[in-house]
Motif scaffolding. Structure first.
Motif, PDB file in Angstrom:
ATOM      1  N   ILE A 158      36.644  13.385   7.620  1.00  0.00           N
ATOM      2  CA  ILE A 158      36.247  12.677   8.854  1.00  0.00           C
ATOM      3  C   ILE A 158      34.942  11.883   9.110  1.00  0.00           C
ATOM      4  CG2 ILE A 158      37.228  14.408  10.946  1.00  0.00           C
ATOM      5  CD1 ILE A 158      34.050  15.342  11.197  1.00  0.00           C
ATOM      6  N   GLY A 159      34.035  11.871   7.873  1.00  0.00           N
ATOM      7  CA  GLY A 159      33.713  11.073   7.351  1.00  0.00           C
ATOM      8  C   GLY A 159      33.083   9.707   6.694  1.00  0.00           C
ATOM      9  N   VAL A 160      34.648   8.971   6.828  1.00  0.00           N
ATOM     10  CA  VAL A 160      34.870   7.739   7.118  1.00  0.00           C
ATOM     11  C   VAL A 160      35.064   6.916   8.468  1.00  0.00           C
ATOM     12  CG1 VAL A 160      36.549   7.925   5.150  1.00  0.00           C
ATOM     13  CG2 VAL A 160      37.428   8.359   7.363  1.00  0.00           C
ATOM     14  N   LYS A 161      34.626   7.708   9.943  1.00  0.00           N
ATOM     15  CA  LYS A 161      34.556   6.665  11.384  1.00  0.00           C
ATOM     16  C   LYS A 161      33.065   6.928  10.982  1.00  0.00           C
ATOM     17  CE  LYS A 161      35.988   6.518  15.746  1.00  0.00           C
ATOM     18  NZ  LYS A 161      36.601   7.831  16.625  1.00  0.00           N
ATOM     19  N   ILE A 162      32.596   5.514  11.223  1.00  0.00           N
ATOM     20  CA  ILE A 162      31.443   5.369  11.793  1.00  0.00           C
ATOM     21  C   ILE A 162      31.036   5.221  13.087  1.00  0.00           C
ATOM     22  CG2 ILE A 162      29.682   4.273  11.886  1.00  0.00           C
ATOM     23  CD1 ILE A 162      29.901   5.383   9.214  1.00  0.00           C
ATOM     24  N   PHE A 163      30.119   6.118  14.290  1.00  0.00           N
ATOM     25  CA  PHE A 163      30.810   5.995  15.843  1.00  0.00           C
ATOM     26  C   PHE A 163      29.175   5.478  16.422  1.00  0.00           C
ATOM     27  CE2 PHE A 163      28.822  10.125  15.015  1.00  0.00           C
ATOM     28  CZ  PHE A 163      28.218  10.537  16.049  1.00  0.00           C
ATOM     29  N   SER A 164      29.491   5.239  17.030  1.00  0.00           N
ATOM     30  CA  SER A 164      27.789   4.985  17.969  1.00  0.00           C
ATOM     31  C   SER A 164      27.733   6.199  19.352  1.00  0.00           C
ATOM     32  CB  SER A 164      28.701   3.710  19.026  1.00  0.00           C
ATOM     33  OG  SER A 164      26.974   3.258  19.958  1.00  0.00           O
ATOM     34  N   VAL A 165      26.697   6.362  19.449  1.00  0.00           N
ATOM     35  CA  VAL A 165      25.862   7.278  19.628  1.00  0.00           C
ATOM     36  C   VAL A 165      25.486   6.398  20.985  1.00  0.00           C
ATOM     37  CG1 VAL A 165      24.000   8.970  19.598  1.00  0.00           C
ATOM     38  CG2 VAL A 165      25.314   8.835  17.699  1.00  0.00           C
ATOM     39  N   GLU A 166      24.965   5.693  21.784  1.00  0.00           N
ATOM     40  CA  GLU A 166      24.670   4.849  22.918  1.00  0.00           C
ATOM     41  C   GLU A 166      26.083   5.555  23.452  1.00  0.00           C
ATOM     42  OE1 GLU A 166      22.785   2.242  19.702  1.00  0.00           O
ATOM     43  OE2 GLU A 166      23.924   3.457  19.622  1.00  0.00           O
ATOM     44  N   ALA A 167      27.501   4.432  22.601  1.00  0.00           N
ATOM     45  CA  ALA A 167      28.588   4.121  23.696  1.00  0.00           C
ATOM     46  C   ALA A 167      29.589   5.692  23.900  1.00  0.00           C
ATOM     47  CB  ALA A 167      29.489   3.953  22.763  1.00  0.00           C
ATOM     48  N   LEU A 168      28.830   6.795  23.253  1.00  0.00           N
ATOM     49  CA  LEU A 168      29.065   8.160  23.491  1.00  0.00           C
ATOM     50  C   LEU A 168      28.161   8.393  24.808  1.00  0.00           C
ATOM     51  CD1 LEU A 168      30.591  10.803  22.471  1.00  0.00           C
ATOM     52  CD2 LEU A 168      28.288  11.553  21.127  1.00  0.00           C
ATOM     53  N   LEU A 169      26.826   8.320  24.943  1.00  0.00           N
ATOM     54  CA  LEU A 169      26.386   8.687  25.804  1.00  0.00           C
ATOM     55  C   LEU A 169      26.042   7.413  27.270  1.00  0.00           C
ATOM     56  CD1 LEU A 169      23.012   9.668  23.747  1.00  0.00           C
ATOM     57  CD2 LEU A 169      24.697  11.443  24.904  1.00  0.00           C
ATOM     58  N   GLY A 170      27.406   6.768  26.738  1.00  0.00           N
ATOM     59  CA  GLY A 170      27.207   5.200  28.508  1.00  0.00           C
ATOM     60  C   GLY A 170      25.692   4.585  27.816  1.00  0.00           C
ATOM     61  N   ALA A 171      25.127   4.908  27.050  1.00  0.00           N
ATOM     62  CA  ALA A 171      23.960   3.882  27.057  1.00  0.00           C
ATOM     63  C   ALA A 171      24.628   2.469  26.213  1.00  0.00           C
ATOM     64  CB  ALA A 171      22.718   4.390  26.259  1.00  0.00           C
ATOM     65  N   SER A 172      23.553   1.080  26.217  1.00  0.00           N
ATOM     66  CA  SER A 172      23.279   0.340  25.933  1.00  0.00           C
ATOM     67  C   SER A 172      23.065   0.057  24.404  1.00  0.00           C
ATOM     68  CB  SER A 172      22.453  -0.659  26.325  1.00  0.00           C
ATOM     69  OG  SER A 172      22.679  -0.641  27.732  1.00  0.00           O
ATOM     70  N   PRO A 173      23.786  -0.834  23.339  1.00  0.00           N
ATOM     71  CA  PRO A 173      22.669  -0.364  21.886  1.00  0.00           C
ATOM     72  C   PRO A 173      21.241  -0.226  21.692  1.00  0.00           C
ATOM     73  CG  PRO A 173      24.506  -2.212  21.996  1.00  0.00           C
ATOM     74  CD  PRO A 173      24.659  -1.754  23.700  1.00  0.00           C
ATOM     75  N   ALA A 174      20.178   0.022  21.220  1.00  0.00           N
ATOM     76  CA  ALA A 174      19.342   0.347  20.838  1.00  0.00           C
ATOM     77  C   ALA A 174      18.835  -1.160  21.306  1.00  0.00           C
ATOM     78  CB  ALA A 174      19.213   1.828  20.240  1.00  0.00           C
ATOM     79  N   GLN A 175      19.318  -1.720  19.693  1.00  0.00           N
ATOM     80  CA  GLN A 175      18.538  -2.966  19.304  1.00  0.00           C
ATOM     81  C   GLN A 175      16.885  -2.461  18.367  1.00  0.00           C
ATOM     82  OE1 GLN A 175      20.637  -6.440  18.892  1.00  0.00           O
ATOM     83  NE2 GLN A 175      22.111  -4.138  18.557  1.00  0.00           N
ATOM     84  N   LEU A 176      16.947  -2.086  17.734  1.00  0.00           N
ATOM     85  CA  LEU A 176      15.929  -1.532  17.345  1.00  0.00           C
ATOM     86  C   LEU A 176      15.302  -2.473  16.342  1.00  0.00           C
ATOM     87  CD1 LEU A 176      15.064   2.795  17.933  1.00  0.00           C
ATOM     88  CD2 LEU A 176      14.590   0.562  19.185  1.00  0.00           C
ATOM     89  N   PRO A 177      14.402  -2.814  16.005  1.00  0.00           N
ATOM     90  CA  PRO A 177      14.450  -3.467  15.115  1.00  0.00           C
ATOM     91  C   PRO A 177      13.628  -2.926  13.580  1.00  0.00           C
ATOM     92  CG  PRO A 177      12.353  -3.969  16.381  1.00  0.00           C
ATOM     93  CD  PRO A 177      12.885  -3.297  16.959  1.00  0.00           C
ATOM     94  N   LEU A 178      14.608  -3.137  12.731  1.00  0.00           N
ATOM     95  CA  LEU A 178      14.463  -2.053  11.367  1.00  0.00           C
ATOM     96  C   LEU A 178      14.965  -2.810  10.398  1.00  0.00           C
ATOM     97  CD1 LEU A 178      12.654   0.100   9.897  1.00  0.00           C
ATOM     98  CD2 LEU A 178      15.156   1.434  10.676  1.00  0.00           C
ATOM     99  N   PHE A 179      14.253  -2.856   9.332  1.00  0.00           N
ATOM    100  CA  PHE A 179      14.658  -3.348   7.952  1.00  0.00           C
ATOM    101  C   PHE A 179      15.586  -5.323   8.067  1.00  0.00           C
ATOM    102  CE2 PHE A 179      15.648   0.824   7.489  1.00  0.00           C
ATOM    103  CZ  PHE A 179      14.700   1.179   6.586  1.00  0.00           C
ATOM    104  N   GLY A 180      14.222  -6.026   8.778  1.00  0.00           N
ATOM    105  CA  GLY A 180      14.935  -6.865   9.242  1.00  0.00           C
ATOM    106  C   GLY A 180      16.163  -7.299   9.903  1.00  0.00           C
ATOM    107  N   THR A 181      16.208  -6.805  10.530  1.00  0.00           N
ATOM    108  CA  THR A 181      17.850  -6.699  11.412  1.00  0.00           C
ATOM    109  C   THR A 181      17.451  -5.804  13.341  1.00  0.00           C
ATOM    110  OG1 THR A 181      20.360  -7.111  11.767  1.00  0.00           O
ATOM    111  CG2 THR A 181      19.584  -4.774  10.452  1.00  0.00           C
ATOM    112  N   LYS A 182      18.662  -5.983  13.752  1.00  0.00           N
ATOM    113  CA  LYS A 182      18.632  -4.838  15.126  1.00  0.00           C
ATOM    114  C   LYS A 182      19.245  -3.675  14.544  1.00  0.00           C
ATOM    115  CE  LYS A 182      16.368  -8.328  17.134  1.00  0.00           C
ATOM    116  NZ  LYS A 182      14.581  -7.347  17.882  1.00  0.00           N
ATOM    117  N   LEU A 183      18.377  -2.114  14.788  1.00  0.00           N
ATOM    118  CA  LEU A 183      19.377  -1.064  14.517  1.00  0.00           C
ATOM    119  C   LEU A 183      19.856  -0.503  15.713  1.00  0.00           C
ATOM    120  CD1 LEU A 183      19.627   0.747  12.027  1.00  0.00           C
ATOM    121  CD2 LEU A 183      17.474   1.945  13.048  1.00  0.00           C
ATOM    122  N   ASP A 184      21.165  -0.185  15.895  1.00  0.00           N
ATOM    123  CA  ASP A 184      21.915   0.217  16.254  1.00  0.00           C
ATOM    124  C   ASP A 184      22.120   2.408  16.558  1.00  0.00           C
ATOM    125  OD1 ASP A 184      22.335  -1.701  18.802  1.00  0.00           O
ATOM    126  OD2 ASP A 184      23.491  -2.040  17.561  1.00  0.00           O
TER     127      ASP A 184
END
Length: 265
Positions: free
Chosen positions: A32-58
């Motif tokens: 099942i590791g080939v699938k990448i899932f969104s924790v925010e979507a799972l929890l019904g939240a908006s993307p975190a968009q944390l600044p990290l490694f020169g980009t926005k991190l979800d």
């Protein structure tokens, strides 16, 4: 000596059960590791968009993280009662089965699809046109990079985990179960979290280094939190094993395992 025989039978069953739990969850996590899932979507939240490694991190993670905590816990329990030799034995065997599993699955992507199978699955649940054979191949042909990355990362992680666990066991004795279990997992998974993604999705895929660092960081944060949160599970497992083997027998088994690990340090 009926008591000794009964203990040996229980010990063998315990080892087989733990190895089965370890192997099964490792294989499921790989599939099942080939699938990448969104924790925010799972929890019904908006993307975190944390600044990290020169980009926005979800908070995006490999679906394999669902099962890996069970592998971590089982590995520590095997190490506690059966020593480094027991963990290495099941780790090497698991790596062989992971390779076999991917070869078997990958070979099926070359099989010609049945016409009726393509026709009855020509649309997805939303009515959109779909090539199910193409989808099947797209998913499982990611497996080569994941297989190599997983095996390399898995073996590195397990060797580090068992080594650090035994090192801490030598210094803490039978006390501080949480320290050797959590400490070994936190260190080993720091390496594992990035190695598997780098090999699978950067060397064999089309990810950027930034994406590798993003998903690797999130996976590691998750694994670290789970390692801390599941610490009580280790104590419950020890309690149940004490009840199953008998407290004196269980402690003697753990002491023997520790002694054998020290001699191979």
């Amino acid at each position: 000596m009926p008591n000794a025989t009964a203990f040996e039978q229980k010990k063998q069953f315990l080892f087989l059960f733990l190895c089965g739990l370890f192997l099964t969850n490792a294989l499921i996590a790989e599939i099942i590791g080939v699938k990448i899932f969104s924790v925010e979507a799972l929890l019904g939240a908006s993307p975190a968009q944390l600044p990290l490694f020169g980009t926005k991190l979800d908070f995006n993670m490999s679906a394999g993280v669902v099962n890996w905590p069970i592998v971590f816990i089982t590995s520590d329990i095997i190490n506690e009662y059966f020593g480094k030799k027991g963990v290495r034995r099941i780790s090497y065997l698991t790596a062989i089965f992971i390779a076999y599993m991917y070869i078997a699955i990958y070979s099926t992507t070359s099989l010609p699809p049945a016409k009726f199978w393509l026709e009855i699955n020509s649309k997805d649940s939303f009515g959109n046109a779909m090539n199910i054979d193409g989808a099947f191949n797209a998913i499982f042909r990611q497996g080569l990079g994941i297989m190599i990355g997983s095996i390399v990362a898995f073996l590195i992680g397990q060797v580090l985990d068992v080594t650090i666990f035994s090192w801490l066991r030598r210094r803490t004795g039978s006390k501080h179960i949480w320290l050797r279990a959590t400490g070994s997992t936190l260190f080993s998974q720091l390496i594992d979290s990035f190695v598997v993604i780098f090999i699978a999705f950067y060397l064999f895929g089309n990810w950027s280094v930034a994406q590798v660092m993003q998903v690797g960081s999130i996976n590691y944060i998750y694994k670290g939190c789970v390692a801390l949160l599941t610490t009580p599970v280790l104590y419950v497992a020890h309690y149940l094993i004490d009840r199953y083997l008998g407290k004196e027998n269980a402690h003697q088994l753990a002491n023997d395992a520790a002694a054998s690990s020290f001699t191979t340090m």
